[in-house]
Design a protein around this motif. Structure first.
Motif, PDB file in Angstrom:
ATOM      1  N   SER A 296      28.911  20.239  32.148  1.00 24.36           N
ATOM      2  CA  SER A 296      27.685  19.578  31.732  1.00 24.36           C
ATOM      3  C   SER A 296      27.848  19.030  30.321  1.00 24.36           C
ATOM      4  O   SER A 296      28.466  19.657  29.471  1.00 24.36           O
ATOM      5  CB  SER A 296      26.520  20.576  31.775  1.00 24.36           C
TER       6      SER A 296
ATOM      7  N   PRO B 243      23.622  20.404  26.004  1.00 25.45           N
ATOM      8  CA  PRO B 243      23.832  21.666  25.301  1.00 25.45           C
ATOM      9  C   PRO B 243      23.345  22.823  26.176  1.00 25.45           C
ATOM     10  O   PRO B 243      22.477  22.639  27.019  1.00 25.45           O
ATOM     11  CB  PRO B 243      22.982  21.528  24.041  1.00 25.45           C
ATOM     12  N   PRO B 244      23.914  23.994  25.989  1.00 28.96           N
ATOM     13  CA  PRO B 244      23.459  25.130  26.808  1.00 28.96           C
ATOM     14  C   PRO B 244      21.981  25.424  26.551  1.00 28.96           C
ATOM     15  O   PRO B 244      21.476  25.196  25.455  1.00 28.96           O
ATOM     16  CB  PRO B 244      24.340  26.289  26.350  1.00 28.96           C
ATOM     17  N   LYS B 245      21.312  25.904  27.572  1.00 31.45           N
ATOM     18  CA  LYS B 245      19.914  26.298  27.429  1.00 31.45           C
ATOM     19  C   LYS B 245      19.861  27.625  26.679  1.00 31.45           C
ATOM     20  O   LYS B 245      20.616  28.553  26.978  1.00 31.45           O
ATOM     21  CB  LYS B 245      19.260  26.465  28.806  1.00 31.45           C
TER      22      LYS B 245
ATOM     23  N   HIS C 249      16.025  21.072  29.866  1.00 31.68           N
ATOM     24  CA  HIS C 249      16.724  19.822  30.221  1.00 31.68           C
ATOM     25  C   HIS C 249      15.957  19.080  31.309  1.00 31.68           C
ATOM     26  O   HIS C 249      16.536  18.552  32.252  1.00 31.68           O
ATOM     27  CB  HIS C 249      18.165  20.094  30.635  1.00 31.68           C
TER      28      HIS C 249
END
Length: 141
Positions: free
Chosen positions: A5, A8-10, A40
């Motif tokens: 992905s 950015p990471p959640k 997101h």
């Protein structure tokens, strides 16, 4: 194998009771717990408080969004299509995209409803909704 992905990471979200971003609309209020920026755009989660006798926000539908309602406290009524459903605590309702819906509290006690909006983005409408309530008062029954 899943492609990596570019988002950015959640980050985890941990909120205390009454935490989140609040919107007051007279005898109706909403508190967003997670929104599109944090998910997101996957979903948004909000809690709605309806004081006794609150008629709701008005029947409406969303072309591309499903909604989930879960009654946390009190007894609400939830409109799905053209039918109002008595919805006491622990009632679960899923409204698919395109289906008319609303919620209200005709009881003598406060009702609290958890709402999940899929995909996210509903919170973008909240400033206009708050402005409408300020100009027009309570929603019509």
């Amino acid at each position: 194998m899943t492609a990596p992905s570019r988002l950015p990471p959640k980050a985890p979200i941990v909120l205390p009771p009454e935490g989140g971003r609040g919107y007051a609309m007279g005898r109706l209020s909403a508190r967003f717990k997670a929104d599109e920026a944090e998910t997101h755009a996957g979903y948004s989660v909000s809690e709605w408080l309806l004081e006794p006798g609150q008629p709701g926000v008005g029947a409406h539908s969303h072309d591309a969004n499903d909604e989930i309602f879960y009654v946390l406290e009190g007894e609400a009524e939830i409109l799905v299509g053209d039918t109002w459903h008595a919805s006491p605590r622990d009632t679960f309702v899923r409204v698919p995209a395109g289906v008319t819906h609303d919620f209200r509290n005709r009881s003598n006690a406060r009702a609290r409803i958890l709402n999940v909006f899929i995909p996210g983005g509903f919170e973008r409408q909240m400033p206009a909704i708050v402005e409408w309530f300020a100009a027009n008062g309570e929603a019509e029954a």
